[in-house]
Write a protein that holds these residues in place. Structure first.
Motif, PDB file in Angstrom:
ATOM      1  N   LEU A 131       0.833  -1.205   0.000  1.00 47.65           N
ATOM      2  CA  LEU A 131       0.000   0.000   0.000  1.00 47.65           C
ATOM      3  C   LEU A 131       0.871   1.259   0.000  1.00 47.65           C
ATOM      4  CD1 LEU A 131      -3.258   0.473   1.993  1.00 47.65           C
ATOM      5  CD2 LEU A 131      -1.581   2.318   1.926  1.00 47.65           C
ATOM      6  N   THR A 132       1.941   1.246   0.793  1.00 51.73           N
ATOM      7  CA  THR A 132       2.809   2.430   0.844  1.00 51.73           C
ATOM      8  C   THR A 132       3.547   2.633  -0.482  1.00 51.73           C
ATOM      9  OG1 THR A 132       4.628   1.144   1.813  1.00 51.73           O
ATOM     10  CG2 THR A 132       3.147   2.263   3.338  1.00 51.73           C
ATOM     11  N   ARG A 133       3.882   1.538  -1.162  1.00 55.97           N
ATOM     12  CA  ARG A 133       4.500   1.669  -2.489  1.00 55.97           C
ATOM     13  C   ARG A 133       3.543   2.359  -3.460  1.00 55.97           C
ATOM     14  NH1 ARG A 133       9.110  -1.475  -2.694  1.00 55.97           N
ATOM     15  NH2 ARG A 133       9.166  -3.317  -1.343  1.00 55.97           N
ATOM     16  N   GLY A 134       2.303   1.899  -3.443  1.00 56.26           N
ATOM     17  CA  GLY A 134       1.302   2.501  -4.315  1.00 56.26           C
ATOM     18  C   GLY A 134       1.066   3.959  -3.989  1.00 56.26           C
ATOM     19  N   GLN A 135       1.004   4.267  -2.702  1.00 57.31           N
ATOM     20  CA  GLN A 135       0.790   5.649  -2.277  1.00 57.31           C
ATOM     21  C   GLN A 135       1.957   6.543  -2.682  1.00 57.31           C
ATOM     22  OE1 GLN A 135      -1.788   7.048  -1.321  1.00 57.31           O
ATOM     23  NE2 GLN A 135      -1.298   8.856  -0.109  1.00 57.31           N
ATOM     24  N   GLY A 136       3.171   6.007  -2.604  1.00 58.46           N
ATOM     25  CA  GLY A 136       4.347   6.799  -2.979  1.00 58.46           C
ATOM     26  C   GLY A 136       4.311   7.216  -4.438  1.00 58.46           C
ATOM     27  N   VAL A 137       3.935   6.278  -5.318  1.00 59.66           N
ATOM     28  CA  VAL A 137       3.823   6.603  -6.745  1.00 59.66           C
ATOM     29  C   VAL A 137       2.682   7.592  -6.968  1.00 59.66           C
ATOM     30  CG1 VAL A 137       3.395   5.662  -9.054  1.00 59.66           C
ATOM     31  CG2 VAL A 137       4.774   4.371  -7.419  1.00 59.66           C
ATOM     32  N   ASP A 138       1.586   7.383  -6.243  1.00 57.95           N
ATOM     33  CA  ASP A 138       0.422   8.260  -6.386  1.00 57.95           C
ATOM     34  C   ASP A 138       0.756   9.701  -6.004  1.00 57.95           C
ATOM     35  OD1 ASP A 138      -2.324   8.566  -7.036  1.00 57.95           O
ATOM     36  OD2 ASP A 138      -2.814   8.653  -4.895  1.00 57.95           O
ATOM     37  N   ILE A 139       1.561   9.880  -4.963  1.00 58.68           N
ATOM     38  CA  ILE A 139       1.954  11.234  -4.532  1.00 58.68           C
ATOM     39  C   ILE A 139       2.755  11.927  -5.630  1.00 58.68           C
ATOM     40  CG2 ILE A 139       3.409  12.520  -2.913  1.00 58.68           C
ATOM     41  CD1 ILE A 139       2.645  10.376  -0.796  1.00 58.68           C
ATOM     42  N   LEU A 140       3.705  11.217  -6.202  1.00 56.13           N
ATOM     43  CA  LEU A 140       4.502  11.790  -7.296  1.00 56.13           C
ATOM     44  C   LEU A 140       3.626  12.149  -8.490  1.00 56.13           C
ATOM     45  CD1 LEU A 140       7.589   9.374  -7.209  1.00 56.13           C
ATOM     46  CD2 LEU A 140       7.544  11.776  -6.479  1.00 56.13           C
ATOM     47  N   PHE A 141       2.679  11.298  -8.791  1.00 54.49           N
ATOM     48  CA  PHE A 141       1.773  11.525  -9.921  1.00 54.49           C
ATOM     49  C   PHE A 141       0.898  12.751  -9.688  1.00 54.49           C
ATOM     50  CE2 PHE A 141      -2.234  10.174 -12.237  1.00 54.49           C
ATOM     51  CZ  PHE A 141      -1.741  10.448 -13.510  1.00 54.49           C
ATOM     52  N   ASN A 142       0.326  12.841  -8.490  1.00 56.36           N
ATOM     53  CA  ASN A 142      -0.543  13.969  -8.164  1.00 56.36           C
ATOM     54  C   ASN A 142       0.212  15.300  -8.131  1.00 56.36           C
ATOM     55  OD1 ASN A 142      -2.974  12.585  -7.957  1.00 56.36           O
ATOM     56  ND2 ASN A 142      -2.635  12.047  -5.815  1.00 56.36           N
ATOM     57  N   ASP A 143       1.502  15.232  -7.791  1.00 55.08           N
ATOM     58  CA  ASP A 143       2.329  16.447  -7.771  1.00 55.08           C
ATOM     59  C   ASP A 143       2.834  16.829  -9.161  1.00 55.08           C
ATOM     60  OD1 ASP A 143       1.992  16.665  -5.076  1.00 55.08           O
ATOM     61  OD2 ASP A 143       3.917  15.782  -4.524  1.00 55.08           O
ATOM     62  N   GLY A 144       2.506  16.007 -10.152  1.00 57.29           N
ATOM     63  CA  GLY A 144       2.938  16.300 -11.519  1.00 57.29           C
ATOM     64  C   GLY A 144       4.408  16.011 -11.772  1.00 57.29           C
ATOM     65  N   LYS A 145       5.037  15.226 -10.882  1.00 58.52           N
ATOM     66  CA  LYS A 145       6.467  14.947 -11.040  1.00 58.52           C
ATOM     67  C   LYS A 145       6.731  13.759 -11.975  1.00 58.52           C
ATOM     68  CE  LYS A 145       7.677  17.015  -6.613  1.00 58.52           C
ATOM     69  NZ  LYS A 145       8.220  16.799  -5.248  1.00 58.52           N
ATOM     70  N   ILE A 146       5.708  12.935 -12.180  1.00 59.15           N
ATOM     71  CA  ILE A 146       5.817  11.838 -13.140  1.00 59.15           C
ATOM     72  C   ILE A 146       4.513  11.740 -13.929  1.00 59.15           C
ATOM     73  CG2 ILE A 146       7.452  10.456 -11.794  1.00 59.15           C
ATOM     74  CD1 ILE A 146       5.093   8.733 -10.865  1.00 59.15           C
ATOM     75  N   GLN A 147       4.597  11.186 -15.119  1.00 60.36           N
ATOM     76  CA  GLN A 147       3.403  10.913 -15.915  1.00 60.36           C
ATOM     77  C   GLN A 147       3.218   9.406 -15.990  1.00 60.36           C
ATOM     78  OE1 GLN A 147       3.431  12.799 -19.756  1.00 60.36           O
ATOM     79  NE2 GLN A 147       3.176  14.856 -18.899  1.00 60.36           N
ATOM     80  N   LEU A 148       1.972   8.967 -15.792  1.00 55.95           N
ATOM     81  CA  LEU A 148       1.679   7.543 -15.807  1.00 55.95           C
ATOM     82  C   LEU A 148       0.731   7.194 -16.950  1.00 55.95           C
ATOM     83  CD1 LEU A 148       1.101   6.814 -11.998  1.00 55.95           C
ATOM     84  CD2 LEU A 148       3.207   6.546 -13.314  1.00 55.95           C
ATOM     85  N   GLN A 149       0.951   6.022 -17.519  1.00 55.11           N
ATOM     86  CA  GLN A 149       0.050   5.464 -18.511  1.00 55.11           C
ATOM     87  C   GLN A 149      -1.035   4.651 -17.783  1.00 55.11           C
ATOM     88  OE1 GLN A 149       0.309   5.685 -22.107  1.00 55.11           O
ATOM     89  NE2 GLN A 149       1.662   7.377 -21.533  1.00 55.11           N
ATOM     90  N   PRO A 150      -2.124   4.268 -18.471  1.00 57.83           N
ATOM     91  CA  PRO A 150      -3.212   3.535 -17.799  1.00 57.83           C
ATOM     92  C   PRO A 150      -2.769   2.281 -17.054  1.00 57.83           C
ATOM     93  CG  PRO A 150      -3.951   4.286 -19.939  1.00 57.83           C
ATOM     94  CD  PRO A 150      -2.494   4.629 -19.850  1.00 57.83           C
ATOM     95  N   ASP A 151      -1.873   1.467 -17.661  1.00 52.79           N
ATOM     96  CA  ASP A 151      -1.450   0.242 -16.978  1.00 52.79           C
ATOM     97  C   ASP A 151      -0.664   0.557 -15.704  1.00 52.79           C
ATOM     98  OD1 ASP A 151       0.628   1.294 -18.502  1.00 52.79           O
ATOM     99  OD2 ASP A 151       1.567  -0.663 -18.823  1.00 52.79           O
ATOM    100  N   GLU A 152       0.031   1.700 -15.687  1.00 53.27           N
ATOM    101  CA  GLU A 152       0.803   2.080 -14.499  1.00 53.27           C
ATOM    102  C   GLU A 152      -0.099   2.601 -13.389  1.00 53.27           C
ATOM    103  OE1 GLU A 152       5.016   3.542 -16.449  1.00 53.27           O
ATOM    104  OE2 GLU A 152       3.234   4.778 -16.788  1.00 53.27           O
ATOM    105  N   ILE A 153      -1.121   3.378 -13.744  1.00 53.38           N
ATOM    106  CA  ILE A 153      -2.035   3.881 -12.706  1.00 53.38           C
ATOM    107  C   ILE A 153      -2.904   2.736 -12.185  1.00 53.38           C
ATOM    108  CG2 ILE A 153      -4.011   4.582 -14.138  1.00 53.38           C
ATOM    109  CD1 ILE A 153      -2.553   6.546 -11.159  1.00 53.38           C
TER     110      ILE A 153
END
Length: 557
Positions: A386-408
């Motif tokens: 869960l914390t791994r998923g949340q960590g990626v989500d934080i970066l995504f929401n901050d606009g620091k990374i772009q994710l494709q559908p399979d990644e989100i």
């Protein structure tokens, strides 16, 4: 959905007032292949022969409810051919096959947890002394038709009874916890239209067609009705769990008095923890824990059940408190978030306390050491994911990374999927579920978590709100990233702040439709996994939960 109100009527009849429409109690039929004819055999020996053949066929193929509509139609054609009866009886055969698939469940349901649904048109129009109102027929007991005799026997056995035409009853009563199964008598056209709503809600049902269609002075096979009413066999394995009653029971666990036994609010940390445990969300995760425990254990241990639901809610509320800090959210459940009300340091501390409390309660659980170790290992592993998923989500929401559908989707699986997984598996492990059942539940949880998040994206996007940002719609944003990537372009960075422009692009590129297609795919995958479960009680309970959460995406086709 407005919950039905029950009204006592003469001769034990109970009628319902409900805003909505319910079409009936049995499978839909391919009208093209039956030329629009919906017929019931006139001869009782033909009906009985087909009923017996249906029972044999369901047993032979070991079909478990709710059975897919296409499978029912295929089997009905085979049955009609084998019994050498007219193809016009294919719809009738489908009703019989649907009945047999539900038989063990309905038979195991106590009679005081069943609804008997009779049509008004069974009355004798010329001689009936009963009164009709918006709720149905108020039987006067005049004996001019078989309704009164049937109702008297049903009342003596504890049935809830209703004499009405096409009212939204079965699904509503199951949802509010009033009944767990239905024996319904109706004409074939009404039965024909009912498959989807009943199947979606996983309502255990026996449908008995009238001998001919019509809106007055119809006839029914009274012996058949009475046989079905009298059929009962105690069977813990197949007796359904009332999801709504269980939900109400769980709500009773989260009172200040009950929670105070575990977290007595002796200091500020405990006060904040108790306060946020008591804030009522949907309590879906405690419900899933309770369902899986009861389904596998067949042991209604009140103290153990309360501990399990509190453990899972401690973990859930801790994650929400921390999540709100990370998202800088000011409100949840229409109330101030913990950090908005008490400050970030106190909120982090209260969240940490709830995590610790969850593990403490788990270590004290009335279960074997091996069971507790297995739970601890599973929950800790899931916590890390869960914390791994949340960590990626934080970066995504901050606009620091772009994710494709399979990644989100992977993020959704690691966040919401893991939360659902912990809820289901905690109850299942303590309840004694085997490894194969656990494996199916894990896969189901992944799919449900993904579907849940996509659905939330779509719902939020449709509703809009004043302080919205593009980060509120991660799946739609990921689809937009994919759209630009296919054109060898970067998603404009300014879109993160320009919600109006983001909305225009979503509409222009038809991404909403694409998201709905993804959602349908994952909902279908959820049902496919549920069909692999051997535990009938949990399978049907989760069918009902899915039907409530994903109403518009549930087709069972």
């Amino acid at each position: 959905m407005v919950h039905p109100k029950l009204f006592a009527k003469k001769a034990g009849c109970i009628a319902l007032l409900k805003n909505g429409h319910f079409s009936g109690l049995a499978p839909m039929v391919n009208m093209k292949e039956t030329n629009g004819i919906l017929k019931v055999p006139e001869e009782s020996f033909v009906r009985n022969k087909m009923r017996q053949a249906s029972a044999t066929m369901i047993e032979k193929f070991e079909l478990r409810p709710p059975v897919n509509i296409l499978r029912l139609e295929q089997l009905a054609k085979e049955l009609v051919s084998e019994q050498e009866v007219s193809e016009k009886y294919i719809p009738f055969a489908m009703v019989l096959l649907g009945n047999e698939s539900w038989r063990k469940t309905v038979k195991a349901t106590p009679m005081n947890r069943r609804l008997l649904l009779l049509p008004q048109c069974l009355n004798n129009k010329e001689k009936c002394e009963g009164m009709f109102d918006e709720l149905g027929l108020n039987c006067a007991g005049c004996k001019a038709c078989p309704i009164d005799d049937i109702l008297i026997e049903a009342e003596s056995k504890g049935y809830a009874n209703l004499v009405a035409e096409g009212t939204t009853v079965a699904v509503g009563l199951v949802e509010e916890g009033s009944i767990d199964a239905v024996i319904g008598v109706s004409c074939m056209p009404v039965l024909q239209r009912s498959f989807e709503p009943v199947s979606n809600a996983a309502v255990p049902v026996i449908g008995i067609p009238l001998l001919f269609d019509g809106c007055e002075d119809t006839r029914a096979d009274i012996k058949w009705i009475l046989d079905e009413m009298r059929s009962y066999e105690a069977d813990k394995k197949h007796q359904p769990i009332s999801v709504s009653l269980l939900k109400k029971r769980i709500e009773g666990y989260f009172t200040k008095e009950n929670v105070g036994k575990y977290i007595p609010a002796r200091d500020k940390t405990e006060q904040i923890a108790q306060e946020y445990l008591l804030i009522d969300g949907q309590r879906i995760r405690p419900l899933l824990t309770a369902l899986s425990y009861l389904a596998y254990s067949n042991n209604d241990n009140e103290e153990l059940l309360q501990s399990l639901t509190l453990i899972i809610e401690c973990f859930h509320k801790a994650s929400l408190i921390h999540d709100d800090i990370e998202d800088n959210a000011n409100q949840r459940y229409n109330t101030l978030t913990a950090h908005s009300k008490y400050g970030v340091p106190q909120a982090i501390n209260a969240g940490d306390f709830l995590i610790g409390k969850g593990y403490e309660l788990l270590s004290d659980l009335d279960a074997s050491n091996e069971t507790i170790i297995n739970c601890l290992r599973f929950i800790a592993s899931s916590h890390i994911q869960l914390t791994r998923g949340q960590g990626v989500d934080i970066l995504f929401n901050d606009g620091k990374i772009q994710l494709q559908p399979d990644e989100i989707i992977e993020v959704f699986k690691n966040k919401t999927g893991e939360a659902i997984k912990v809820a289901l598996l905690l109850g299942a492990i303590v309840g004694g579920a085997g490894k194969q059942e656990q494996k199916v539940l894990e896969q189901f949880a992944d799919y449900m978590g993904i579907a849940y998040q996509i659905r939330d994206d779509l719902n939020e996007f449709d509703e809009q709100h004043p302080e919205e940002k593009t980060g509120d719609y991660p799946f739609l944003l990921a689809l937009l990233n994919k759209h630009f990537a296919e054109q060898n372009k970067e998603t404009p960075a300014l879109l993160l702040k320009q919600v109006a422009e983001f909305r225009k692009l979503i509409d222009k590129t038809n991404i909403g439709k694409e998201a709905k297609s993804f959602l349908q795919s994952y909902v279908d995958s959820c049902y496919a996994e549920l069909d692999k479960l051997n535990n009938a009680k949990l399978r049907l309970s989760l069918y009902g939960v899915m039907g409530k959460i994903f109403k518009t995406e549930t087709t069972n086709e």
